[in-house]
Design an enzyme around this catalytic site. Structure first.
Site, PDB file in Angstrom:
ATOM      1  N   VAL A  99      46.797  32.718  36.705  1.00 19.94           N
ATOM      2  CA  VAL A  99      47.158  33.177  38.056  1.00 19.94           C
ATOM      3  C   VAL A  99      47.970  34.471  37.960  1.00 19.94           C
ATOM      4  CG1 VAL A  99      48.486  32.522  40.132  1.00 19.94           C
ATOM      5  CG2 VAL A  99      47.138  30.809  38.920  1.00 19.94           C
ATOM      6  N   ASP A 131      37.070  41.890  44.488  1.00 19.74           N
ATOM      7  CA  ASP A 131      37.183  40.627  43.739  1.00 19.74           C
ATOM      8  C   ASP A 131      36.183  39.590  44.256  1.00 19.74           C
ATOM      9  OD1 ASP A 131      39.281  41.815  42.442  1.00 19.74           O
ATOM     10  OD2 ASP A 131      40.679  40.145  42.699  1.00 19.74           O
TER      11      ASP A 131
END
Ligand code: PMV
Length: 315
Positions: A102, A152
């Site tokens: 993350v 993304d």
């Protein structure tokens, strides 16, 4: 009914991060070595609407009704339902797992969104095409990033190397010669939203200079596209180095990234640059099969917490 599973890869940005937010072209590719997975198990005895969400890595173990839309997973589920015209979900458990670090520039948020969207659409008997998956994930990216370019969600939904310009249909890239990358993690967690916000403020203070940087980054991405399509690896390495130099100028590198980038080049990489939001997270070094091990070892010795060696090839 058995569980419905879907997964989505991580990603790297090869060229053009940050400038892509301001309309410049960028290039990104999926990374299959890491992925997010969503699994939906029906609960035939449960009441309609009783949706249990389990995402241990981010500490979520809750019922959908108890989560508001500031929680990206809850927002994703509601958005898919609205898109498909589904008023209430059958009782089920949604379990999310991910091997994508993350806040490291590898697309973890977008990959979770894409996996959840695909799993839920299939669970509801209405699987969605990549373009719609990407569009829905883009809405969720706005919660993560504030003002995302959309690169993304696009590269992860299409799961192919892409040439991307904001608000235009993305183009699939023809990769003539396989690109081997060493992806090295600084171990420094850095939220993209913050880096993007800081770049925005810096641009407000000096618009002319920043727009010139962005344009230079955009032309590097265009040259990189030609190099990728021609299979010119050495040229691509030079362009990566130049892109990293410009990312330093716009203030999104950091000492750890710079050290690792220099280490990769000294160990024989064709070129190296940070990838993604910057200020930490990952960098990419362009290598070949012969150089991959030496570069990976040198990166670890210089402080990288993990190195993934991967190939980017024509899909
Ligand atoms: O999610 P990250 O850290 O790979 O960053 C995405 C790339 C940026 O250009 C920095 C932001 C964007 O929305 O394009």
């Amino acid at each position: 009914m058995p569980a419905i599973n879907a997964s989505a890869p991580g990603k790297v940005i090869l060229f053009g991060e940050h400038a892509v937010v301001y309309g410049q072209p960028a290039i990104a590719a999926p990374i299959r070595e890491v992925k997010a997975k969503a699994s939906i198990t029906p609960d035939p005895k449960g009441e309609v609407g009783a949706v249990h969400i389990l995402a241990q890595a981010v500490g979520i173990d809750a019922l959908l009704v108890d989560l508001d839309d500031s929680q990206p997973l809850a927002a994703t589920l509601r958005q898919v339902c609205a898109h498909l015209g589904v008023k209430s979900l059958p009782a089920c458990t949604l379990k999310i797992t991910s091997t994508i670090p993350v806040a490291a520039g590898l697309g973890s948020g977008a990959a979770v969104s894409v996996a959840v969207i695909r799993a839920l659409a299939s669970f509801l008997g209405q699987p969605l095409p990549d373009e719609e998956v990407s569009q829905l994930a883009y809405e969720i990216e706005k919660l993560h990033h504030g003002t995302p370019s959309g690169i993304d969600n696009a590269v992860i939904a299409y799961a192919q190397p892409i040439y991307f310009i904001k608000d235009r249909p993305c183009e699939k890239l023809h990769v003539k010669k396989t690109l081997t990358l060493a992806i090295a993690d600084t171990g420094i967690s850095s939220p993209t939203k913050q880096a993007v916000g800081d770049v925005r403020k810096a641009r407000q203070a000096d618009k002319k200079q920043y727009d010139a940087y962005f344009e230079s980054i955009g032309s590097l991405a265009d040259s990189a596209r030609q190099a990728i399509e021609a299979g010119n690896i050495e040229q691509l390495g030079v362009l990566m180095d130049a892109n990293h130099g410009l990312l330093r100028k716009i203030g999104v590198s950091c000492p750890a990234l710079d050290t690792l980038v220099t280490t990769a080049r000294q160990a024989g990489a064709f070129g190296a640059k940070l990838s993604g939001g910057g200020r930490g997270g990952n960098l990419i070094a362009l290598v070949n099969d012969e150089r991959a091990d030496a570069v990976a070892r040198a990166l670890i010795a210089a402080g990288a917490v993990r190195v993934i060696v991967t190939d980017i090839r024509k899909a």
